[in-house]
Write an enzyme that holds these catalytic residues in place. Structure first.
Site, PDB file in Angstrom:
ATOM      1  CD1 TRP A 114      -6.976  -1.551  -4.647  1.00  0.00           C
ATOM      2  CD2 TRP A 114      -5.236  -1.117  -3.296  1.00  0.00           C
ATOM      3  NE1 TRP A 114      -7.478  -1.092  -3.454  1.00  0.00           N
ATOM      4  CE2 TRP A 114      -6.444  -0.820  -2.608  1.00  0.00           C
ATOM      5  CE3 TRP A 114      -4.022  -0.927  -2.638  1.00  0.00           C
ATOM      6  CZ2 TRP A 114      -6.445  -0.342  -1.300  1.00  0.00           C
ATOM      7  CZ3 TRP A 114      -4.034  -0.451  -1.336  1.00  0.00           C
ATOM      8  CH2 TRP A 114      -5.230  -0.153  -0.678  1.00  0.00           C
ATOM      9  CG  ASP A 115      -1.044  -6.585  -9.433  1.00  0.00           C
ATOM     10  OD1 ASP A 115       0.119  -6.757  -9.021  1.00  0.00           O
ATOM     11  OD2 ASP A 115      -1.393  -6.875 -10.595  1.00  0.00           O
ATOM     12  CG  MET A 116      -1.647  -0.132  -7.138  1.00  0.00           C
ATOM     13  SD  MET A 116      -1.857   0.309  -8.880  1.00  0.00           S
ATOM     14  CE  MET A 116      -3.632   0.475  -8.989  1.00  0.00           C
TER      15      MET A 116
END
Length: 779
Positions: A460-462
């Protein structure tokens, strides 16, 4: 019988609204959504037919429709003003118009139908008024001002100075200065304004932003600009003392064009206290550039330090794989500790699966010689590579700011994800271990001492986006060296910085499954006891300026895959909430080490992501134009189409508030207060009323020893001051451009100054500028 044109126009208007609601409502029902929009549309169609005939019963039917709308709205959202108002606003306005004689064939008498409609409208207005008197989204309380905290690492920074990005190596964004207080902050005025001359232009990439926090050493301020001009200013007057232009040009391949700050170093072996009499480059500042250079400059003159690297420059492309122009650069200042200059770099997300390495490197601060390199793709080797060797391609990188504890000999690295962000089938065990984590490295050798992962198998591109904040925390077991780590997903991890073990509890909770073919998901994800993660979105949380765009958002919500936080990316499109903009981003949080409290700015915006098979990417669609839109992941199985979750009008599809300020007692991990922050004044192309809805922002806060917090960051162009104890806003000053930078404070001439950079943020659309503004109390 002929009726006035106003009656016919009224009937057509109601019919158009009714048809949209009925058609869209039936579509929503087919997706498993609310039936009310379809029913409302059918009811309004009946009204439109009656109005077209100027039938007196039209008002009675409309009164029933309006009463049903009010009941439904209260059932869904209660007395929550903004969701309530947008559900009823359009229908109430139509009801008010129907009360006029012109809407219904000139009928002026107050019959039972007209009286019923008037009464229903009045009830709606009364409910709206009652909703405006309460706010279900705020937490009211007070942070207790109890002293007892210990000093932080590198606390030998003089009280009136600011030597590192977060003032000290602890990254607290806290000044011991106390001249500005809650009692007198409202008297602050502009002391001086400086303009850099570097303004975002039409040929710049979308993510061209001014995010710098200046340094203050002696009588000089040091700062950089988005296009990497280093500048020194007189701290008391704002007069320019020197300027150095890196001339790194423009490159459409860059995903970002920014400079968050410079770094400062003084050669401790030189005993002279008067730097003006010391050898050249005894004191120096370091400028990272967007073409992957690191330049050392004399702090007094701005001249390049010839003895550093190759004539003052270290080439950060050295030993890098896949060297594509614009694909690697450092957006954040290096951390300097124990005579070592430690730096990471930003790698373009989702442009190409053959990307440069995320290696972290330590250089001798005087000579520029490489001392060690830690590559999270090959974590056990930290010795420098040979000239023909390269670091691990596409290993997790660190684009944010580091912290360090010289006494423990540790530097703390917030790590991002490996590209592609949304597809992780090919990641190595090392990448799986270090991705989206905070890592403690030995300052002397670069060896890993501990790692704490905030997201498992991140899809999630966290990235861990924020500088870790160090504080000696009073706990039941005594004073504990702690690290406070803010994350995009909203969790605040409070860890023992010696070991990485949680101080506040961390639990593993089940996470949604069902990744695309070939990938997998982690069965659980960590959650901190101190968290600003929002509740999962529901259909009734959808919002819009009216029922019409709200319905469009509900349809879109039902079309997307969404099972709460960590719903896997999908081909149909996935709702990501919190989005990859983050609950927290690079602005981090501010911590008062004495009061043991934290001031934060949580932001809430949902995003969407959709995996696109590489063979279905159209040659006609614009790609790789920033983090939003379609990024192709060249060489990979999927591209990804990303963006904010917004209505056809461009408004967030989720109901406000979208931004807060909050105060936390770090000893207990409890939120003392949480208030909406910011207005919609600058949210559109034209000025809007400054309605305090609580708006998103990006940037960081500043805390003072007197209990005042300063924050710009929000999408309206203001710098604000708050009482840290209660969260009450004490002062605000209009900025000439977007204030998406973290303020700082220092003392000069016996006065405390607050400095805010106002230059705007490309991707969130705030006004561009080139302003550096200092505020102080009147003499």
């Amino acid at each position: 019988m002929r009726f006035p044109l106003s009656t016919l126009a009224t009937a057509i208007l109601i019919a158009l609204v009714a048809l949209f609601l009925a058609g869209g409502g039936l579509w929503l029902v087919s997706l498993g959504g609310s039936w009310f929009y379809a029913a409302l549309g059918l009811g309004l169609l009946v009204c439109a037919a009656l109005v077209g005939r100027a039938h007196p019963a039209a008002r009675l039917v409309f009164a029933a429709v309006l009463a049903a709308t009010l009941g439904w709205a209260l059932w869904e959202v209660g007395f929550d003003w903004w969701p309530l108002a947008t559900r009823g606003g359009l229908v109430v306005l139509l009801g008010l118009w129907l009360l006029t004689p012109w809407a219904l064939g000139g009928l002026r008498r107050w019959d039972g139908a007209r009286i019923a409609l008037a009464a229903t409208v009045l009830v709606c207005i009364g409910v709206a008024g009652a909703a405006m008197l309460r706010d279900p989204h705020v937490i009211e309380g007070r942070l207790q001002a109890q002293a007892g905290g210990a000093t932080a690492p590198d606390s030998n920074v003089p009280d009136g100075e600011w030597h590192h990005y977060g003032r000290t190596l602890a990254g607290q964004r806290y000044t011991p200065l106390a001249q500005v207080t809650p009692a007198n902050v409202s008297e602050m005025e502009v002391a001086w304004t400086y303009r850099t001359g570097d303004v975002r232009g039409p040929e710049d990439v979308a993510e061209t932003t001014y995010q710098v926090t200046p340094l203050k050493i002696g009588n000089l301020l040091y700062l950089c600009t988005p296009h990497h001009i280093a500048i020194a200013l007189d701290a008391e007057t704002g007069a320019e003392r020197w300027r150095f232009e890196a001339n790194d040009g423009l490159d459409p391949n860059r995903q970002h064009q920014t400079c968050r700050g410079l770094s400062y170093y003084r050669d401790a072996s030189v005993v002279e206290t008067d730097l003006a009499a010391a050898p050249t480059c005894t004191a120096r500042v370091y400028l990272p550039t967007s073409d992957a250079r690191l330049i050392a400059l004399d702090a007094l003159t701005g001249a390049k330090c010839a003895g550093f690297g190759d004539n003052g420059t270290v080439n950060l492309w050295a030993n890098m794989p896949h060297q594509q122009s614009g694909f690697y650069y450092s957006t954040s200042p290096p951390t300097i500790v124990n005579d070592r200059l430690i730096i990471g770099g930003s790698v373009n997300d989702n442009y190409d699966v053959e990307s440069p390495s995320g290696v972290i490197r330590a250089y001798d601060a005087m000579t520029g010689d490489l001392l060690w390199a830690w590559d999270s793709g090959n974590p056990d080797r930290t010795t420098p590579l040979g000239p023909d060797e390269t670091y691990t391609a596409n290993s997790p990188n660190s684009w944010s700011v580091f912290s360090a504890d010289p006494a423990l000999g540790l530097v703390y690295i917030p790590l991002g994800n490996a590209t592609p962000d949304q597809f992780g089938a090919d990641r190595s065990p090392a990448v799986e271990r270090y991705s989206s984590s905070v890592v403690a490295l030995d300052i002397a050798s670069g060896a890993v001492r501990w790692v704490f992962q905030t997201v498992h198998h991140d899809l999630w591109d966290m990235d861990v986006p924020a500088q870790p904040v160090l504080i000696d925390l009073a706990t039941a077991a005594g004073t504990t060296p702690a690290l406070v780590q803010a994350t995009k997903q909203g969790d605040i991890y409070v860890l023992d910085r010696r070991s990485g073990q949680p101080i506040l509890p961390v639990s593993e909770v089940p996470a949604p499954s069902g990744a695309v073919e070939g990938d997998w998901t982690a069965p659980t994800q960590p959650v901190s006891a101190l968290s600003f993660a929002p509740e999962p979105l529901r259909e009734k949380d959808m919002w819009g300026a009216s029922l019409l765009d709200q319905l469009a958002c509900r349809i879109k919500f039902r079309q997307l895959r969404y099972e709460g936080r960590y719903t896997p990316p999908s081909l149909q499109g996935t709702l990501v909430y919190p989005g990859n903009f983050g609950t927290f981003n690079w602005g981090s949080v501010a911590v008062d080490p004495v009061r043991q409290v934290m001031f934060a700015m949580p932001t809430y915006l949902a995003f969407t992501s959709q995996l696109v098979p590489s063979d279905e990417i159209s040659a006609d669609e614009q790609v790789n134009a920033g983090e939003a839109g379609l990024n192709v992941n060249a060489g990979g199985k999927y591209g990804v189409r990303m963006g904010p979750f917004v209505s056809p009008l461009g408004l967030p599809c989720q109901a406000p508030p979208w931004g807060y300020v909050a105060g936390v007692d770090l000893r207990t991990g409890t939120k003392a207060w949480m208030h909406k922050n910011g207005t919609i004044r600058d949210a559109g192309p034209l000025p809007l009323p400054p309605i305090p809805m609580g708006v998103p922002g990006i940037g960081g806060p500043l805390l003072t020893a007197s209990g005042v917090a300063f924050l710009a960051a929000s999408i309206d162009d203001y710098l604000r001051a708050y009482d840290v104890a209660t969260g009450a806003q004490l002062w605000q000053q209009r900025l000439p451009a977007g204030g998406q930078a973290t303020p700082m404070s220092y003392e000069a001439g016996g006065r405390q100054f607050i400095v805010q950079v106002a230059g705007g943020h490309g991707s969130i659309g705030t006004k561009a500028g080139d302003y550096v503004i200092a505020y102080t109390l009147p003499r």
